[in-house]
Design a protein around this motif. Structure first.
Motif, PDB file in Angstrom:
ATOM      1  N   PHE A   1     -71.763 -16.290 -44.707  1.00 46.78           N
ATOM      2  CA  PHE A   1     -72.540 -15.209 -43.555  1.00 46.78           C
ATOM      3  C   PHE A   1     -71.979 -15.832 -42.292  1.00 46.78           C
TER       4      PHE A   1
ATOM      5  N   SER B   1     -82.790 -25.877 -53.350  1.00 50.70           N
ATOM      6  CA  SER B   1     -82.829 -24.564 -52.723  1.00 50.70           C
ATOM      7  C   SER B   1     -81.861 -24.299 -51.435  1.00 50.70           C
ATOM      8  N   GLY B   2     -81.515 -23.168 -51.218  1.00 47.16           N
ATOM      9  CA  GLY B   2     -80.497 -22.927 -50.145  1.00 47.16           C
ATOM     10  C   GLY B   2     -79.237 -23.027 -50.769  1.00 47.16           C
ATOM     11  N   CYS B   3     -78.952 -23.241 -51.955  1.00 48.33           N
ATOM     12  CA  CYS B   3     -77.460 -23.483 -52.643  1.00 48.33           C
ATOM     13  C   CYS B   3     -76.749 -22.123 -52.720  1.00 48.33           C
ATOM     14  N   GLY B   4     -77.547 -21.072 -52.769  1.00 51.95           N
ATOM     15  CA  GLY B   4     -76.491 -19.759 -52.834  1.00 51.95           C
ATOM     16  C   GLY B   4     -76.819 -18.850 -54.174  1.00 51.95           C
ATOM     17  N   LYS B   5     -78.046 -19.414 -54.903  1.00 49.50           N
ATOM     18  CA  LYS B   5     -78.274 -18.712 -56.153  1.00 49.50           C
ATOM     19  C   LYS B   5     -78.597 -17.270 -55.872  1.00 49.50           C
ATOM     20  N   SER B   6     -79.490 -17.115 -55.017  1.00 46.67           N
ATOM     21  CA  SER B   6     -79.917 -15.517 -54.691  1.00 46.67           C
ATOM     22  C   SER B   6     -78.630 -14.805 -54.013  1.00 46.67           C
ATOM     23  N   THR B   7     -77.804 -15.458 -53.462  1.00 44.37           N
ATOM     24  CA  THR B   7     -76.595 -14.844 -53.032  1.00 44.37           C
ATOM     25  C   THR B   7     -75.808 -14.490 -54.067  1.00 44.37           C
TER      26      THR B   7
ATOM     27  N   GLN C   1     -86.550 -12.315 -56.359  1.00 41.00           N
ATOM     28  CA  GLN C   1     -87.143 -13.449 -55.887  1.00 41.00           C
ATOM     29  C   GLN C   1     -88.487 -13.149 -55.082  1.00 41.00           C
TER      30      GLN C   1
ATOM     31  N   GLU D   1     -85.886 -16.352 -60.094  1.00 41.21           N
ATOM     32  CA  GLU D   1     -86.955 -17.076 -60.148  1.00 41.21           C
ATOM     33  C   GLU D   1     -88.236 -16.105 -60.813  1.00 41.21           C
TER      34      GLU D   1
ATOM     35  N   HIS E   1     -86.062 -22.720 -61.023  1.00 37.22           N
ATOM     36  CA  HIS E   1     -85.901 -24.022 -60.376  1.00 37.22           C
ATOM     37  C   HIS E   1     -86.608 -25.021 -61.434  1.00 37.22           C
TER      38      HIS E   1
ATOM     39  N   ARG F   1     -75.418 -26.304 -50.931  1.00 37.51           N
ATOM     40  CA  ARG F   1     -74.547 -25.337 -50.227  1.00 37.51           C
ATOM     41  C   ARG F   1     -73.342 -26.276 -49.517  1.00 37.51           C
TER      42      ARG F   1
END
Ligand SMILES: Nc1ncnc2c1ncn2[C@@H]1O[C@H](COP(=O)(O)OP(=O)(O)OP(=O)(O)O)[C@@H](O)[C@H]1O
Ligand SMILES: [Mg+2]
Lengths: 290, 280
Positions: free
Chosen positions: A19, A49-55, A94, A171, A204, A222
């Motif tokens: 990004f 959290s923030g590691c790119g799963k949703s991405t 999510q 999630e 999670h 990340r």
């Protein structure tokens, strides 16, 4: 499980995603994710959290085309002939993704708009899946009249009702209480036994990942990479509560805790303790050999 | 929904329900009393000031005299015909102009919101021409559409266009992006996507644009009739002023005010109907 994965439904090769933030900084979200998911396989994705799963899920859902690498899926190959009665893919987001101007029933119906199924089939599916998530009595309610967990169940029912070949869930049960979550897990297993969807399931909750998945993927902090992959040595017709007694379950659970904890540590800037890391690897190896 | 009827034999429940209802009743009484009472008090003050000669009766005739004139006019067949004909003419110009302007404005707003090239092409033009007082380009519209109804409808349409277009555009742009994600993730077909996702998500902003546009429309139609018309409510008011028939002028003002009030009411009703999910 292994038998079900006889052919590949989804193949990711070196998928990278960055990004560009407003002030011109580059955020590396995915740094070369390679993964194969067999047809009808359930893969759980764990990671801090923030590691790119949703991405990753957005890329898989076709919501973000600006990535590097290749993704091959059944969709691209057009492999399945029954495409008109089942969506190629459906997503449970999510965050709350109900449409507030529609009743619960209409929220499910709009998810079926891309399918060529008749009204009776639509109604049958809506009834069935609303019943499964325990919202049959709320079909005429608007989302603002529901609790957060109920809204999330609407989103789950909407995705399930389209009986997708590829189901992407981010999630989905996080907003529910622990008991409802266990019941829903058991229901999801039963549904997938029938629909045989391929599932990528972000969570999670390590116990949940073990309860649902054929394989568990742990992502690094990340920028997200796949750190380790763990086979879950239980048959699909498992009991999500009973399976917790099994030593293999607990061993795997501990291994996953350690593996994820290391990444959480590094994502929060704290260097992981060497000792913990060694144990993590050791149990990891045991888990692999189970 | 299964909100089971409240067990009315439970005294605690009954007390809560009664208290809630009483609160609601008190609020609606207060709304009516204040909403009607305050203007009424002003009218009484006006009446007193006019009668005691503290304000000029020639330009601010006492409300009682305006009412008397109104009743007089309504009793007189010619006057009545004049007023109702004026009302119809104005309403026709208002309606045609409004529907035209709102239709084009909403469509343009959605297209600009959805398609970047259209937004880039039209945006600067729309924003640059928006602040121009619309009545100032009325002469140009007369050149283009003639002295008759068409130029006045065009003026109304122009004013409504800006309000609805800009409001719709921001509605589409600032709608929660998750709605577009849902439409994309479930491969919702184009028509359904427009009618069930895109337009509803922008609906609160669209309705706001329509309400603002309605106010603009009324201002513009009356102004246009002031400067160039032989009929319509604007003409009725301006003509009364020129022959110094002040009570008749006030009558025209009252009718315009009533149209405005009805418009606001219609807007609110529309809002409640179209946006049942918003709390009003
Ligand atoms: N639209 C965006 N613009 C800039 N950066 C983004 C954007 N979306 C995500 N990111 C960044 O990408 C990284 C991964 O985000 P992502 O939402 O995939 O995390 P996640 O693993 O789903 O976390 P969580 O478990 O908290 O949901 C984060 O560092 C986030 O800041
Ligand atoms: Mg996420």
């Amino acid at each position: 499980m292994q038998a079900a994965a006889s052919s590949t439904a989804l193949r990711l090769a070196e998928v990278r995603k960055m990004f560009l933030t407003r002030n011109g900084q580059v955020v590396n979200a995915l740094a070369g994710v390679s993964l194969e998911v067999g047809r009808s396989e359930v893969v759980a994705v764990l990671g801090p959290s923030g590691c790119g799963k949703s991405t990753l899920l957005r890329v898989l859902a076709g919501l973000d085309d600006a990535y590097n690498g290749t993704i091959n899926s059944d969709r691209a190959a057009g492999a399945d002939a029954r495409t008109t009665e089942r969506l190629q893919s459906a997503t449970v987001f999510q965050t709350d993704s109900t449409l507030p101007w529609m009743t619960v029933e209409q929220n499910l119906r709009v998810g079926l708009a891309g399918l060529s199924i008749d009204r009776a089939t639509q109604k049958e599916r809506i009834d069935r899946y609303l019943g499964l998530v325990g919202l049959a009595d709320f079909r005429n309610a608007y989302p603002h009249e529901l609790s957060g967990g109920m809204r999330q169940r609407v989103a789950i029912a909407r995705a399930l009702a389209s009986e997708p070949l590829l189901l992407l869930m981010d999630e989905p049960l996080a907003a529910l209480d622990a008991q409802t979550r266990l019941v829903m897990q058991q229901e999801l297993l039963a549904i997938w036994a029938v629909t045989r969807s391929t599932v990528v399931y972000v969570t999670h909750d390590i116990a949940e990942a073990l309860a649902l998945a054929d394989r568990v993927v742990v992502m690094s902090a990340r920028p997200g990479r796949i750190k380790s992959v763990h086979d879950v040595p239980f048959p699909r017709d498992r009991d999500v509560i009973e399976m917790r007694r099994h030593p293999a379950f607990r061993e795997l659970e501990v291994a996953l805790w350690k593996s994820v904890a290391e990444e959480v540590g590094s994502s929060l800037g704290a260097p992981a303790k060497p000792a913990a890391s060694t144990i993590g690897v050791r149990i990891d190896d045991i888990a692999r050999s189970v | 929904m299964t909100t089971s009827p409240v067990a009315s034999d439970d005294p605690a429940t009954r007390a809560i329900v009664a208290r809630t209802l009483a609160l609601q009743r008190r609020q609606s009484i207060m709304r009516i009393v204040l909403g009607a009472g305050f203007p009424l008090a002003l009218f009484i003050l006006w009446e007193v000031l006019a009668r005691t000669g503290l304000i000029d009766q020639r330009f601010f005739p006492a409300p009682s005299r305006i009412i008397a004139t109104t009743l007089d006019t309504l009793g007189n067949a010619t006057d009545r015909r004049q007023l109702s004909a004026g009302l119809l003419v104005t309403l026709a110009r208002l309606t045609v102009g409004f529907v035209l302007g709102a239709g084009i404005g909403i469509l343009a707003g959605i297209l600009m919101g959805l398609y970047m090239p259209i937004r880039f092409a039209l945006g600067p033009m729309v924003y640059a021409t928006f602040p121009t007082p619309k009545i100032a380009i009325f002469p140009l519209l007369i050149v283009m559409f003639g002295i008759g109804d068409a130029s006045k409808m065009a003026l109304v349409a122009l004013g409504v266009f800006f309000m609805t277009c800009m409001s719709t555009l921001s509605g589409v742009l600032y709608a929660n992006p998750i709605y577009a994600d849902v439409a994309q993730a479930f491969r919702i077909p184009t028509w359904t996507r427009w009618t069930r996702v895109i337009i509803p998500s922008a609906l609160p902003a669209i309705v706001t644009g329509l309400k603002l546009g309605l106010g603009q429309a009324l201002i513009l139609v009356v102004s246009a009739e002031f400067v160039s018309s032989q009929n319509g409510l604007g003409h009725f008011i301006w003509n009364s002023w020129q022959v110094l028939d002040i009570p008749r002028m006030f009558m025209g003002l009252v009718v315009v005010g009533i149209i405005g009030g009805c418009a606001v009411l219609a807007g609110d009703t529309l809002e409640r109907r179209l946006i049942p999910w918003a709390r009003h």
